[in-house]
Design a protein around this motif. Structure first.
Motif, PDB file in Angstrom:
ATOM      1  N   GLN A  34     -76.314 147.358 122.206  1.00 45.10           N
ATOM      2  CA  GLN A  34     -77.611 146.573 121.555  1.00 45.10           C
ATOM      3  C   GLN A  34     -78.217 145.900 122.601  1.00 45.10           C
ATOM      4  O   GLN A  34     -79.547 145.703 122.762  1.00 45.10           O
ATOM      5  N   ASP A  35     -77.374 144.947 123.281  1.00 44.61           N
ATOM      6  CA  ASP A  35     -78.094 144.066 124.019  1.00 44.61           C
ATOM      7  C   ASP A  35     -78.664 144.511 125.287  1.00 44.61           C
ATOM      8  O   ASP A  35     -79.798 144.068 125.739  1.00 44.61           O
ATOM      9  N   SER A  46     -75.537 136.433 126.500  1.00 44.21           N
ATOM     10  CA  SER A  46     -75.993 135.267 125.651  1.00 44.21           C
ATOM     11  C   SER A  46     -75.035 134.166 125.591  1.00 44.21           C
ATOM     12  O   SER A  46     -73.927 134.640 125.279  1.00 44.21           O
ATOM     13  N   ASP A  50     -74.473 133.585 121.666  1.00 39.22           N
ATOM     14  CA  ASP A  50     -73.342 134.652 120.916  1.00 39.22           C
ATOM     15  C   ASP A  50     -72.432 135.051 121.846  1.00 39.22           C
ATOM     16  O   ASP A  50     -72.307 136.320 122.434  1.00 39.22           O
ATOM     17  N   ASP A  58     -79.837 134.371 119.034  1.00 42.80           N
ATOM     18  CA  ASP A  58     -78.503 134.969 118.440  1.00 42.80           C
ATOM     19  C   ASP A  58     -78.611 136.491 117.986  1.00 42.80           C
ATOM     20  O   ASP A  58     -79.676 136.786 118.514  1.00 42.80           O
ATOM     21  N   LYS A  59     -77.742 137.063 117.544  1.00 45.79           N
ATOM     22  CA  LYS A  59     -78.025 138.403 117.227  1.00 45.79           C
ATOM     23  C   LYS A  59     -79.125 138.664 116.373  1.00 45.79           C
ATOM     24  O   LYS A  59     -79.654 139.738 116.492  1.00 45.79           O
ATOM     25  N   THR A 101     -81.870 138.903 118.442  1.00 46.16           N
ATOM     26  CA  THR A 101     -81.990 139.902 119.266  1.00 46.16           C
ATOM     27  C   THR A 101     -82.426 141.193 118.712  1.00 46.16           C
ATOM     28  O   THR A 101     -83.152 142.058 119.287  1.00 46.16           O
ATOM     29  N   TRP A 102     -81.947 141.435 117.421  1.00 50.05           N
ATOM     30  CA  TRP A 102     -82.699 142.430 116.345  1.00 50.05           C
ATOM     31  C   TRP A 102     -84.160 142.432 116.476  1.00 50.05           C
ATOM     32  O   TRP A 102     -84.790 143.428 116.548  1.00 50.05           O
ATOM     33  N   THR A 120     -72.200 150.023 120.638  1.00 49.19           N
ATOM     34  CA  THR A 120     -71.650 148.479 120.990  1.00 49.19           C
ATOM     35  C   THR A 120     -70.356 148.451 120.763  1.00 49.19           C
ATOM     36  O   THR A 120     -69.490 147.472 121.131  1.00 49.19           O
ATOM     37  N   ARG A 171     -72.555 142.376 115.525  1.00 51.00           N
ATOM     38  CA  ARG A 171     -73.713 143.148 115.712  1.00 51.00           C
ATOM     39  C   ARG A 171     -74.222 143.271 114.059  1.00 51.00           C
ATOM     40  O   ARG A 171     -75.441 142.941 113.618  1.00 51.00           O
ATOM     41  N   GLY A 222     -75.691 139.844 112.583  1.00 56.17           N
ATOM     42  CA  GLY A 222     -77.057 139.721 113.042  1.00 56.17           C
ATOM     43  C   GLY A 222     -78.094 140.552 112.285  1.00 56.17           C
ATOM     44  O   GLY A 222     -79.133 140.258 112.202  1.00 56.17           O
TER      45      GLY A 222
END
Length: 218
Positions: free
Chosen positions: A14-15, A124, A127, A164-165, A168-169, A187, A206, A209
């Protein structure tokens, strides 16, 4: 204003996938580098290559088994049962000692050989899951060290450092790749793409978030 070229340290999760699309928005040419370091979820490299192809960026994977062989951790040693919660007085056993230090040092050498001096990583501090090599102070220090080691002026970009997650989304959604990140990234520490196994630390973070972000959109 876009700069010239950037190299993303790319796992296919994801990141790093969000960072890949961040890089595409900020640079004219983007490269992606994945590392095989003995991780049990090694299929992430195959996932990373597919995503890189879809994104239209140059992709390469390198073998670096030394990284996973030096310390005892549950991501590279099948005999160690993975921590599913954060221990109160120690690092989680999913911590691979020095991983980001090795990743970024290798990436810098690789990038230099291709005339690239902007590096992008998805660490990050918000997180950071108890991993000390995800903190801003470490990245700043390593950036100076890499520049001194090679007498160059690298810049290490950390687009997710203070997100934070959920945020990020939101960033992935702003690039129009929310569904790609949700369904095609890997992930999960147990090697299951998309929503993953649901109970490893990476999946929990994940999912929490995502739920927070989707709720904020209603």
């Amino acid at each position: 204003m876009k700069r010239n070229k950037a190299l993303v340290v790319f796992s296919g999760g994801q990141d790093s996938t969000t960072c890949l699309y961040w890089a595409k928005a900020h640079f004219d040419e983007v490269w992606a580098l994945s590392l095989r370091y003995g991780q049990k979820h090694a299929t992430e490299v195959e996932v990373a290559e597919k995503i890189a192809q879809k994104a239209g960026v140059h992709f390469e994977a390198k073998d670096a088994p030394l990284i996973g062989s030096l310390g005892a951790n549950s991501l590279t040693n099948s005999d160690i049962v993975m921590d599913e919660t954060q221990p109160e007085e120690s690092f989680p056993n999913t911590f691979v000692p020095g991983r980001n230090m090795f990743f970024l040092a290798i990436a810098a050498v690789y990038a230099r050989e291709h005339g690239i001096f902007d590096l992008v990583t998805g660490v990050s501090q918000t997180d950071f899951s108890g991993y000390p090599d995800c903190r801003d102070a470490f990245i700043r220090s390593l950036n100076v060290t890499i520049n001194l080691a090679m007498d160059e002026q690298f810049v290490i970009h950390t687009p997710l450092m203070w997100l934070d997650k959920s945020e990020t989304w939101a960033l992935a959604d702003s690039f129009g790749v929310l569904d790609l990140v949700r369904n095609e990234t890997l992930t999960c520490y147990n090697g299951i793409p998309g929503d993953g196994c649901g109970h490893c630390p990476a999946c929990k973070l994940r999912r929490e978030g995502l739920e927070k972000y989707l709720k904020s959109k209603k």
